[in-house]
Scaffold this motif. Structure first.
Motif, PDB file in Angstrom:
ATOM      1  N   THR A   1      75.490  20.658  72.932  1.00 30.49           N
ATOM      2  CA  THR A   1      76.857  20.157  72.749  1.00 30.49           C
ATOM      3  C   THR A   1      77.932  21.250  72.829  1.00 30.49           C
ATOM      4  OG1 THR A   1      76.724  20.323  70.328  1.00 30.49           O
ATOM      5  CG2 THR A   1      76.059  18.222  71.333  1.00 30.49           C
ATOM      6  N   HIS A   2      77.543  22.476  73.193  1.00 33.47           N
ATOM      7  CA  HIS A   2      78.554  23.537  73.311  1.00 33.47           C
ATOM      8  C   HIS A   2      77.982  24.697  74.123  1.00 33.47           C
ATOM      9  CE1 HIS A   2      82.326  25.297  71.418  1.00 33.47           C
ATOM     10  NE2 HIS A   2      81.800  26.352  72.031  1.00 33.47           N
ATOM     11  N   ALA A   3      78.337  24.778  75.384  1.00 34.35           N
ATOM     12  CA  ALA A   3      77.848  25.881  76.226  1.00 34.35           C
ATOM     13  C   ALA A   3      78.896  26.230  77.273  1.00 34.35           C
ATOM     14  CB  ALA A   3      76.540  25.486  76.905  1.00 34.35           C
ATOM     15  N   HIS A   4      79.261  27.511  77.314  1.00 37.81           N
ATOM     16  CA  HIS A   4      80.268  27.981  78.275  1.00 37.81           C
ATOM     17  C   HIS A   4      79.574  28.333  79.584  1.00 37.81           C
ATOM     18  CE1 HIS A   4      83.325  28.237  75.079  1.00 37.81           C
ATOM     19  NE2 HIS A   4      82.325  28.650  74.317  1.00 37.81           N
ATOM     20  N   ILE A   5      79.043  27.309  80.257  1.00 37.81           N
ATOM     21  CA  ILE A   5      78.286  27.582  81.484  1.00 37.81           C
ATOM     22  C   ILE A   5      79.200  27.874  82.673  1.00 37.81           C
ATOM     23  CG2 ILE A   5      76.145  26.401  80.857  1.00 37.81           C
ATOM     24  CD1 ILE A   5      77.226  23.927  82.308  1.00 37.81           C
TER      25      ILE A   5
ATOM     26  N   THR B   1      74.095  25.762  71.884  1.00 36.46           N
ATOM     27  CA  THR B   1      73.740  27.180  72.076  1.00 36.46           C
ATOM     28  C   THR B   1      74.944  28.113  71.996  1.00 36.46           C
ATOM     29  OG1 THR B   1      73.971  26.992  74.475  1.00 36.46           O
ATOM     30  CG2 THR B   1      71.740  26.692  73.526  1.00 36.46           C
ATOM     31  N   ASP B   2      76.177  27.620  72.331  1.00 34.42           N
ATOM     32  CA  ASP B   2      77.338  28.493  72.508  1.00 34.42           C
ATOM     33  C   ASP B   2      77.059  29.551  73.580  1.00 34.42           C
ATOM     34  OD1 ASP B   2      79.983  29.142  72.095  1.00 34.42           O
ATOM     35  OD2 ASP B   2      79.619  30.412  70.358  1.00 34.42           O
ATOM     36  N   SER B   3      76.233  29.200  74.544  1.00 36.16           N
ATOM     37  CA  SER B   3      75.943  30.110  75.660  1.00 36.16           C
ATOM     38  C   SER B   3      77.237  30.600  76.295  1.00 36.16           C
ATOM     39  CB  SER B   3      75.143  29.366  76.745  1.00 36.16           C
ATOM     40  OG  SER B   3      73.917  28.949  76.233  1.00 36.16           O
TER      41      SER B   3
ATOM     42  N   GLY C   1      88.967  20.793  72.765  1.00 36.62           N
ATOM     43  CA  GLY C   1      88.350  21.973  72.163  1.00 36.62           C
ATOM     44  C   GLY C   1      88.036  23.045  73.186  1.00 36.62           C
ATOM     45  N   GLU C   2      87.693  24.270  72.726  1.00 35.08           N
ATOM     46  CA  GLU C   2      87.574  24.452  71.317  1.00 35.08           C
ATOM     47  C   GLU C   2      88.885  24.971  70.736  1.00 35.08           C
ATOM     48  OE1 GLU C   2      84.925  27.918  70.251  1.00 35.08           O
ATOM     49  OE2 GLU C   2      84.443  27.816  72.383  1.00 35.08           O
ATOM     50  N   ILE C   3      89.213  24.453  69.575  1.00 33.94           N
ATOM     51  CA  ILE C   3      90.476  24.770  68.916  1.00 33.94           C
ATOM     52  C   ILE C   3      90.167  25.195  67.481  1.00 33.94           C
ATOM     53  CG2 ILE C   3      91.735  23.109  70.350  1.00 33.94           C
ATOM     54  CD1 ILE C   3      91.787  21.176  67.991  1.00 33.94           C
TER      55      ILE C   3
ATOM     56  N   PHE D   1      82.450  20.348  63.860  1.00 36.62           N
ATOM     57  CA  PHE D   1      82.532  21.762  63.488  1.00 36.62           C
ATOM     58  C   PHE D   1      81.478  22.484  64.312  1.00 36.62           C
ATOM     59  CE2 PHE D   1      85.216  22.963  59.882  1.00 36.62           C
ATOM     60  CZ  PHE D   1      85.742  21.737  59.526  1.00 36.62           C
ATOM     61  N   HIS D   2      81.943  23.238  65.313  1.00 35.01           N
ATOM     62  CA  HIS D   2      81.008  23.917  66.206  1.00 35.01           C
ATOM     63  C   HIS D   2      80.518  25.211  65.560  1.00 35.01           C
ATOM     64  CE1 HIS D   2      80.852  27.299  69.020  1.00 35.01           C
ATOM     65  NE2 HIS D   2      82.113  27.556  68.785  1.00 35.01           N
ATOM     66  N   CYS D   3      79.257  25.557  65.815  1.00 34.12           N
ATOM     67  CA  CYS D   3      78.631  26.761  65.247  1.00 34.12           C
ATOM     68  C   CYS D   3      78.996  26.892  63.767  1.00 34.12           C
ATOM     69  CB  CYS D   3      79.037  28.003  66.029  1.00 34.12           C
ATOM     70  SG  CYS D   3      78.052  29.440  65.581  1.00 34.12           S
TER      71      CYS D   3
HETATM   72 ZN   LIG Z   1      82.461  28.405  72.168  1.00 32.32          ZN
END
Ligand SMILES: [Zn+2]
Length: 256
Positions: free
Chosen positions: A6-10, A203-205, A93-95, A153-155
């Motif tokens: 649900t969160h990856a900067h690919i 992952t927040d990759s 997001g992300e904010i 709430f990410h990470c």
């Molecule tokens: Zn991020």
């Protein structure tokens, strides 16, 4: 194992040399969906463009607290257009606030966060919150200016007390690689307690690579390690836990 990162900067340039191969390896490893958050106008543009290339990719539009100093009214209108008219855009997001780095001054971070809460309400989308060392102000703003906002709430890095309040306010709690780190005893305790219907994994990759790959570039296939860790904490079967987190991801982003 069926997984939703649900969160990856690919769209990050660290994937420029092998993005297609990397994504194929992720899909082969069970990744069914990936959410690409934006951090500024440029990454919103590249994230949405990338999401448009594959049914399994979605995007979020927003300005990260690091970039808050450069946020303009024009960005607001650009994000709003995309949120209203592009079907791949499923969140704002992300904010949020980042008091660890303070790359933008705090009053500006708060102002831009509040402005984007307004945007999320205007376009009726969930928000993806980045909160680093700013728990108090994030919660204060949500209690006051963000009463009608909801999202993720990410990470997550707060306490169980804070998670409980966030859940009551309509938020999902998302865990990334740090929950796998052996030293994260408090975070593991929080993950154990978050109810199954409000938990997400990510992952927040390319950041925050979990063991056993620490120090290397992260990619969405590593969502598996987050799933396995939380399943073990909850005393559950890993596939069963991953399937629940996957359904939660589809629900929060409105994927049918
Ligand atoms: Zn991020």
């Amino acid at each position: 194992m069926k997984l939703f990162d649900t969160h990856a900067h690919i769209n990050d340039n660290r994937f420029d040399n092998d993005r297609a191969e990397m994504l194929q390896a992720c899909f082969d490893a069970g990744i069914e969906y990936i959410m690409i958050p934006g951090v500024d106008r440029q990454t919103v543009e590249s994230g949405v463009a990338l999401a448009e290339t594959d049914d399994r990719l979605y995007a979020a539009v927003g300005t990260h607290p690091h970039e808050a100093k450069d946020f303009t009214d024009d960005d607001y209108e650009y994000f709003k257009e995309l949120a209203l008219h592009n079907d791949k855009v499923r969140a704002i997001g992300e904010i949020g606030l980042d008091y660890y780095y303070d790359f933008s001054d705090r009053p500006t971070q708060k102002k831009v966060f509040i402005r984007q809460l307004e945007l999320a309400r205007e376009v009726d989308l969930p928000i993806i919150i980045h909160d680093r060392d700013a728990h108090g102000d994030i919660m204060d703003i949500l209690r006051n200016e963000g009463k009608d906002n909801w999202g993720i709430f990410h990470c997550y890095s707060g306490s169980w007390e804070m998670a409980k309040e966030a859940i009551k306010m309509g938020f999902y709690i998302s865990f990334a690689g740090p929950v796998v780190f052996p030293k994260s005893t408090n975070l593991k305790e929080v993950a154990k307690q978050v109810p199954l219907d409000r938990i997400l994994i990510e992952t927040d990759s390319p950041y925050l690579t979990p063991p056993p790959y620490r120090g290397r570039r992260n990619d969405p296939s590593k969502t598996q390690f987050v799933a396995e860790e939380i399943a073990a904490l909850k005393g559950m079967d890993a596939d069963e836990f991953a399937a629940i987190a996957y359904e939660n991801g589809k629900r929060v982003f409105g994927i049918k």
